[in-house]
Design an enzyme around this catalytic site. Structure first.
Site, short mmCIF file in Angstrom:
data_model
loop_
_atom_site.label_atom_id
_atom_site.label_comp_id
_atom_site.label_asym_id
_atom_site.label_seq_id
_atom_site.Cartn_x
_atom_site.Cartn_y
_atom_site.Cartn_z
N HIS A 96 -5.74 -1.45 -11.55
CA HIS A 96 -4.39 -1.57 -12.33
C HIS A 96 -5.18 -3.13 -12.76
CE1 HIS A 96 -1.77 -2.97 -9.49
NE2 HIS A 96 -1.70 -4.47 -10.17
P1 TYD Z 1 1.90 -1.14 -7.32
O1 TYD Z 1 1.22 -2.32 -7.79
O2 TYD Z 1 0.29 0.36 -8.34
O3 TYD Z 1 0.13 -1.03 -5.93
P2 TYD Z 1 -1.39 -2.01 -5.98
O4 TYD Z 1 -1.70 -2.75 -7.00
O5 TYD Z 1 -1.36 -2.45 -4.58
O6 TYD Z 1 -2.38 -0.49 -5.22
O7 TYD Z 1 2.33 -0.51 -6.55
C1 TYD Z 1 2.98 0.43 -5.57
C2 TYD Z 1 3.82 1.13 -5.98
O8 TYD Z 1 5.20 0.23 -5.57
C3 TYD Z 1 4.03 1.10 -7.67
O9 TYD Z 1 4.74 2.73 -7.62
C4 TYD Z 1 5.10 0.52 -7.98
C5 TYD Z 1 6.11 -0.22 -6.82
N1 TYD Z 1 6.01 -1.72 -7.01
C6 TYD Z 1 7.47 -1.55 -6.68
O10 TYD Z 1 8.83 -1.64 -6.70
N2 TYD Z 1 7.95 -3.26 -7.48
C7 TYD Z 1 6.81 -4.63 -7.01
O11 TYD Z 1 7.12 -5.39 -6.74
C8 TYD Z 1 5.30 -3.93 -6.46
C9 TYD Z 1 4.51 -4.82 -6.21
C10 TYD Z 1 4.95 -2.43 -6.72
#
Ligand code: TYD
Length: 143
Positions: free
Chosen positions: A56
């Site tokens: 992302h």
């Molecule tokens: P995401 O940022 O997509 O993780 P990564 O980039 O490490 O793969 O987040 C994974 C999931 O966690 C997504 O459903 C959103 C949730 N999330 C929160 O609720 N709060 C947060 O501060 C973060 C970073 C993620």
């Protein structure tokens, strides 16, 4: 390796080496970290060798990413330039500004990632589709 991807740069952590008593690593808001920190989160428990994260970009969020144990690889992409980085040093992090597509992979089992972020979690700040990202940064294919 010098970082040339737009809105990204290395962050050198301040370090105090206490000989046998360990290493103290320090970052401060508006010094090493070029934004006001409103949220922090950490990622650990890498048991699956093919784990992949990221995929992302953010519209506005700024992040500072540190690997404080173990190692992992990261791909950063501003829509024009892509770079692969290895994070394996607790004293050398990376700043990921807005509109940078990033993926993270090849985590060691002892990997611990610490992220400092400029704002609270907001799903509408995420761009989770690569073509949408290219359009957002003005690099999408015109149909
Ligand atoms: P995401 O940022 O997509 O993780 P990564 O980039 O490490 O793969 O987040 C994974 C999931 O966690 C997504 O459903 C959103 C949730 N999330 C929160 O609720 N709060 C947060 O501060 C973060 C970073 C993620």
């Amino acid at each position: 390796m010098e970082i040339t991807v737009r809105n990204c740069k290395r962050i050198k952590v301040k370090q105090i080496v206490d000989e046998k008593d360990g290493i103290l690593s320090i970052v401060e808001c508006m010094n090493e970290i070029p934004f006001k920190i409103n949220r922090s989160f950490w990622i650990s428990g890498f048991e699956y060798p093919k784990a992949k994260r990221g995929f992302h970009a953010h519209k506005k969020l700024e992040q500072a990413i540190f690997c404080i144990s173990g190692s992992f690889k990261m791909m950063i992409d501003d829509g024009e330039t892509k770079q692969h980085l290895i994070l394996n040093n607790p004293n050398l992090g990376v700043y990921i500004g807005p509109q940078v597509w990033h993926t993270m992979f090849e985590f060691s089992t002892d990997c611990i990632i610490v992220v400092l972020a400029s704002d609270y979690y907001c799903e509408s700040d995420y761009i989770r589709n690569y073509n949408d990202f290219l359009h957002y940064v003005g690099r999408g294919k015109k149909i």
